[in-house]
Design an enzyme around this catalytic site. Sequence first.
Site, PDB file in Angstrom:
ATOM      1  N   ASP A  39      -9.319  -1.899  -1.507  1.00 17.01           N
ATOM      2  CA  ASP A  39     -10.619  -2.964  -1.226  1.00 17.01           C
ATOM      3  C   ASP A  39     -11.630  -2.447  -2.046  1.00 17.01           C
ATOM      4  O   ASP A  39     -11.811  -1.171  -1.932  1.00 17.01           O
ATOM      5  CB  ASP A  39     -10.583  -2.865   0.332  1.00 17.01           C
ATOM      6  CG  ASP A  39     -11.902  -3.803   0.465  1.00 17.01           C
ATOM      7  OD1 ASP A  39     -11.282  -5.281   0.528  1.00 17.01           O
ATOM      8  OD2 ASP A  39     -12.891  -3.550   1.046  1.00 17.01           O
ATOM      9  N   GLU A  41     -16.134  -3.255  -2.305  1.00 17.07           N
ATOM     10  CA  GLU A  41     -17.136  -3.762  -1.782  1.00 17.07           C
ATOM     11  C   GLU A  41     -18.178  -3.980  -2.881  1.00 17.07           C
ATOM     12  O   GLU A  41     -18.240  -3.076  -3.760  1.00 17.07           O
ATOM     13  CB  GLU A  41     -17.958  -2.888  -0.485  1.00 17.07           C
ATOM     14  CG  GLU A  41     -17.020  -2.462   0.660  1.00 17.07           C
ATOM     15  CD  GLU A  41     -16.645  -3.876   1.402  1.00 17.07           C
ATOM     16  OE1 GLU A  41     -17.235  -4.810   1.368  1.00 17.07           O
ATOM     17  OE2 GLU A  41     -15.782  -3.762   2.070  1.00 17.07           O
ATOM     18  N   HIS A 184     -15.009  -4.017   6.733  1.00 18.20           N
ATOM     19  CA  HIS A 184     -16.174  -4.312   5.516  1.00 18.20           C
ATOM     20  C   HIS A 184     -16.479  -3.181   4.994  1.00 18.20           C
ATOM     21  O   HIS A 184     -17.463  -3.181   4.347  1.00 18.20           O
ATOM     22  CB  HIS A 184     -17.215  -5.357   6.023  1.00 18.20           C
ATOM     23  CG  HIS A 184     -16.850  -6.562   6.742  1.00 18.20           C
ATOM     24  ND1 HIS A 184     -16.205  -7.506   6.169  1.00 18.20           N
ATOM     25  CD2 HIS A 184     -16.890  -7.126   7.995  1.00 18.20           C
ATOM     26  CE1 HIS A 184     -15.580  -8.702   6.744  1.00 18.20           C
ATOM     27  NE2 HIS A 184     -16.354  -8.400   8.130  1.00 18.20           N
ATOM     28  N   ASP A 189     -10.954  -1.356   5.217  1.00 17.62           N
ATOM     29  CA  ASP A 189     -10.218  -2.522   4.765  1.00 17.62           C
ATOM     30  C   ASP A 189      -8.991  -2.218   3.972  1.00 17.62           C
ATOM     31  O   ASP A 189      -8.016  -2.818   4.390  1.00 17.62           O
ATOM     32  CB  ASP A 189     -11.237  -3.388   4.091  1.00 17.62           C
ATOM     33  CG  ASP A 189     -12.009  -4.067   4.895  1.00 17.62           C
ATOM     34  OD1 ASP A 189     -12.238  -3.927   6.176  1.00 17.62           O
ATOM     35  OD2 ASP A 189     -13.148  -4.794   4.480  1.00 17.62           O
TER      36      ASP A 189
END
Length: 207
Positions: A39, A41, A184, A189
Site C-alpha cells: 500500500d 500513502e 491509512h 493497510d
Amino acid sequence: ALRDFYQRCQQYKTRQAARRDKRRHNYLQPTYLSFVAFDLERTGTAKGEPRSENKIIEIGAVKVINGKITEHFEQLVNPHKPLLYHVTRLTGIKKDMLKGQPSSPQAVQDFLDFVGDHVLIGHSLDDNDLPPIRQVAKRLKIPFRNKHYDTFRLAQSLAEKHSFAYTNLEYLAEKFNVQSPNAHRAMDDAEATAKVYLKLRELYYTP
C-alpha cells in the site's frame, strides 16, 4: 444466404462473449498463496495539479509465503513538496516526519528489491498504487514486469453472493475481523490487504 450469414454472426458473438467470460474468470481466480501485498500513502494534489504530482510519502508491504506473513517492508518517503492538510489528518504523517527520508527513486528501488519476482497484491492497486510505482521504475529504467492482482475487483465479484454492503478495504477488514489499529498508514493497510485477500480467497473457493 442471409439467414446463414446472420447465424454465423450470432455464433461469432457467442464465441467472443465466451472468450471474454473465460478471460475475466481466469483474471479473477485468486490462485496465489505466496505474494507481496502493498500500500502507498501519497501527498494528494492541490486544485489544478496533474495526477503525476500526487507523490509517494510512504510505502508499506508484507511478504506472504504459503499463506503466512514472513517479512515486512516499511519506508517513509520525502516527496520534496508540501502535504495537503487532509492527508496529514487522515494518515497522521507530518512534514517533519519526512525530513531526511529517502526520495522516491531510492525508496521504490528498495521496495522492488524487497518484492523480487513475487506477485503484487493491493486493494484498488490498478488505479491507485501501481501507477506511481511504474512511473518511478520507468524513470529509473528498472524492468517492472511483476504480475499483479487487485483485491477490490475480487471483492466486487463476491459482493452480491456474500451480501457485502461495501467493497472498500476498511469495511472488508472489519467484516473479516482483521485488526488494523493504524488504518491509512501503509504498513497496516498492506497487512490488512494480505489478510483480507486470504479471506476472500477462501470465499471464492467455497461452493
